[in-house]
Design an enzyme around this catalytic site. Sequence first.
Site, PDB file in Angstrom:
ATOM      1  N   ARG A 141       8.920 -13.764   3.103  1.00  0.00           N
ATOM      2  CA  ARG A 141      10.067 -12.944   2.687  1.00  0.00           C
ATOM      3  C   ARG A 141      11.400 -13.577   3.081  1.00  0.00           C
ATOM      4  O   ARG A 141      12.392 -13.409   2.377  1.00  0.00           O
ATOM      5  CB  ARG A 141       9.958 -11.554   3.291  1.00  0.00           C
ATOM      6  CG  ARG A 141       8.877 -10.738   2.614  1.00  0.00           C
ATOM      7  CD  ARG A 141       8.750  -9.389   3.246  1.00  0.00           C
ATOM      8  NE  ARG A 141       7.773  -8.588   2.531  1.00  0.00           N
ATOM      9  CZ  ARG A 141       7.235  -7.480   3.014  1.00  0.00           C
ATOM     10  NH1 ARG A 141       7.581  -7.049   4.209  1.00  0.00           N
ATOM     11  NH2 ARG A 141       6.363  -6.800   2.312  1.00  0.00           N
ATOM     12  N   LYS A 200      -7.241   3.833  -2.633  1.00  0.00           N
ATOM     13  CA  LYS A 200      -7.198   5.178  -3.193  1.00  0.00           C
ATOM     14  C   LYS A 200      -6.622   5.203  -4.595  1.00  0.00           C
ATOM     15  O   LYS A 200      -5.586   4.598  -4.862  1.00  0.00           O
ATOM     16  CB  LYS A 200      -6.337   6.060  -2.293  1.00  0.00           C
ATOM     17  CG  LYS A 200      -7.008   6.362  -0.977  1.00  0.00           C
ATOM     18  CD  LYS A 200      -6.186   7.354  -0.201  1.00  0.00           C
ATOM     19  CE  LYS A 200      -6.987   7.941   0.933  1.00  0.00           C
ATOM     20  NZ  LYS A 200      -6.203   8.919   1.682  1.00  0.00           N
ATOM     21  N   GLY A 257       1.772  -7.415  -1.704  1.00  0.00           N
ATOM     22  CA  GLY A 257       0.899  -6.727  -0.756  1.00  0.00           C
ATOM     23  C   GLY A 257      -0.429  -7.415  -0.518  1.00  0.00           C
ATOM     24  O   GLY A 257      -0.497  -8.624  -0.272  1.00  0.00           O
ATOM     25  N   GLY A 316       5.039  -1.863  -3.024  1.00  0.00           N
ATOM     26  CA  GLY A 316       5.373  -0.559  -3.601  1.00  0.00           C
ATOM     27  C   GLY A 316       6.395  -0.658  -4.728  1.00  0.00           C
ATOM     28  O   GLY A 316       6.287   0.031  -5.739  1.00  0.00           O
TER      29      GLY A 316
HETATM   30  P1  AMP Z   1      -4.228  -0.389  -1.339  1.00  0.00           P
HETATM   31  O1  AMP Z   1      -3.288  -0.337  -0.163  1.00  0.00           O
HETATM   32  O2  AMP Z   1      -4.380   0.912  -2.031  1.00  0.00           O
HETATM   33  O3  AMP Z   1      -3.959  -1.557  -2.254  1.00  0.00           O
HETATM   34  O4  AMP Z   1      -5.660  -0.632  -0.718  1.00  0.00           O
HETATM   35  C1  AMP Z   1      -6.006  -1.794  -0.036  1.00  0.00           C
HETATM   36  C2  AMP Z   1      -7.202  -1.488   0.790  1.00  0.00           C
HETATM   37  O5  AMP Z   1      -8.257  -1.061  -0.029  1.00  0.00           O
HETATM   38  C3  AMP Z   1      -7.733  -2.667   1.566  1.00  0.00           C
HETATM   39  O6  AMP Z   1      -7.479  -2.459   2.918  1.00  0.00           O
HETATM   40  C4  AMP Z   1      -9.221  -2.661   1.265  1.00  0.00           C
HETATM   41  O7  AMP Z   1     -10.014  -2.825   2.421  1.00  0.00           O
HETATM   42  C5  AMP Z   1      -9.425  -1.284   0.686  1.00  0.00           C
HETATM   43  N1  AMP Z   1     -10.615  -1.204  -0.178  1.00  0.00           N
HETATM   44  C6  AMP Z   1     -10.868  -1.929  -1.277  1.00  0.00           C
HETATM   45  N2  AMP Z   1     -12.078  -1.608  -1.772  1.00  0.00           N
HETATM   46  C7  AMP Z   1     -12.599  -0.643  -0.980  1.00  0.00           C
HETATM   47  C8  AMP Z   1     -13.819   0.084  -0.965  1.00  0.00           C
HETATM   48  N3  AMP Z   1     -14.756  -0.109  -1.900  1.00  0.00           N
HETATM   49  N4  AMP Z   1     -14.009   1.003   0.003  1.00  0.00           N
HETATM   50  C9  AMP Z   1     -13.061   1.202   0.938  1.00  0.00           C
HETATM   51  N5  AMP Z   1     -11.900   0.545   0.975  1.00  0.00           N
HETATM   52  C10 AMP Z   1     -11.654  -0.372   0.043  1.00  0.00           C
END
Ligand code: AMP
Length: 407
Positions: A46, A207, A360, A383
């Site tokens: 960054r 999520k 990210g 984000g």
């Molecule tokens: P995000 O911040 O929503 O992009 O999510 C990233 C996170 O999703 C990472 O820390 C991953 O470990 C988690 N992740 C990806 N696939 C899975 C899964 N099948 N079950 C649980 N966590 C997951």
Amino acid sequence: MTPIATVQRKKTLHDIPSAELAGKRVIVRVDFNVPMNGAAITDDTRIRAALETITYLIKHQAKIILLSHLGRPKGTVQEALRLTPIARHLSTLLNQRVLKSDDCIGPEVEAAILHLKNGEIILLENTRFHLEETDNNSDFAKKLAQLGDLFINDAFGVSHRADASTSGIPNYLPAIAGFLVEKELSVLTQVLNAPERPLVIIIGGAKISSKFGVLQNILGRVDTLIIGGGMSFTLLKAQGYEIGKSLYEADLLEDAKTFLENAKKSTTKLILPLDHIVVATFDNASPQQTVDTENIPNDQMGVDVGPKTIAAIQTEIKTAKTIVWNGPLGVFEMDNFANGTLEVAQMLAKSDAFTLIGGGDSATAIAKANVTDQMSYISTGGGATLEFLEGKQLPGITSLQNWESPE
Ligand code: AMP
């Protein structure tokens, strides 16, 4: 096709005659919110991303006042979140002295700026030591604005936040985009509004709730949408599959069903995982097996995509001309569940398509796969990039002056 995001073209540093910069006090909001381990910066991406704007301002003899936040001190002074190590690192990168103040407003800051010579730089202290920063307090924004003659936003990564130092200052000063923000906006707009097709978007992550807006907004606009990671399980459940102990957001089940219906009617080809790596406990050492989506055992959870899914993604990537990727396809922080994510990183590296990485975790995965240099563009926004993909207006961008034709 309707544009994914209508962005009024903004005035940028390129639109200011460079001769006008000499002697001007230019406040630059940068995103120096870098990962730290004690006083050591563990990733300076960054900081490097802001160098183009900073070196240009040095060359044209502006008085450069840098503003940034670091971490979440929530209005208190935290020694560990001072920007002093960052000033030191910036000084090394530029091979030039970088002054550093102990606050971002107040008489001492004003005095230091008064003595600033043309081409010199001062980095002000963490803006989030003041609660007024994230409250977007107008008096605080005014005090910051009084320090300069011109405001440049070069902090794309925080442009989705309506903070005093992003969207507040432009109420009191002429405000324009720096080179990084200009580049981010131009790449994102081009890729999403006039991409070379087929356009494939790969979305993963934990999520579905955090990315549902994006999914809904891009349906019908992209040729292929691939969804993996934890977020795919709410959609698989909505399709009637048993998902065992996999991540699941029950309150989004009905929305997920509607989304699947809309996907069927749209021109977008939707690809969900066909198979999974499943384990009984959320532990890297947990024994794993590969199962198809229709065979996820009750007592197991999906932590990575399986080989059939990887092959299906490969088929799409082979013909794609533009690929956007945001979010890992599994729990890639654990080595045994990182395969799908790293395979996709390798596929993107080999592809001739324009590859845009949406910041990210995906940027981290690309680095882990050692293929960072082989991507066409890595956005500095996590984000902010997502909200842009969602079609939302970013407060740190809308507050900037609009570009006007010279005629
Ligand atoms: P995000 O911040 O929503 O992009 O999510 C990233 C996170 O999703 C990472 O820390 C991953 O470990 C988690 N992740 C990806 N696939 C899975 C899964 N099948 N079950 C649980 N966590 C997951």
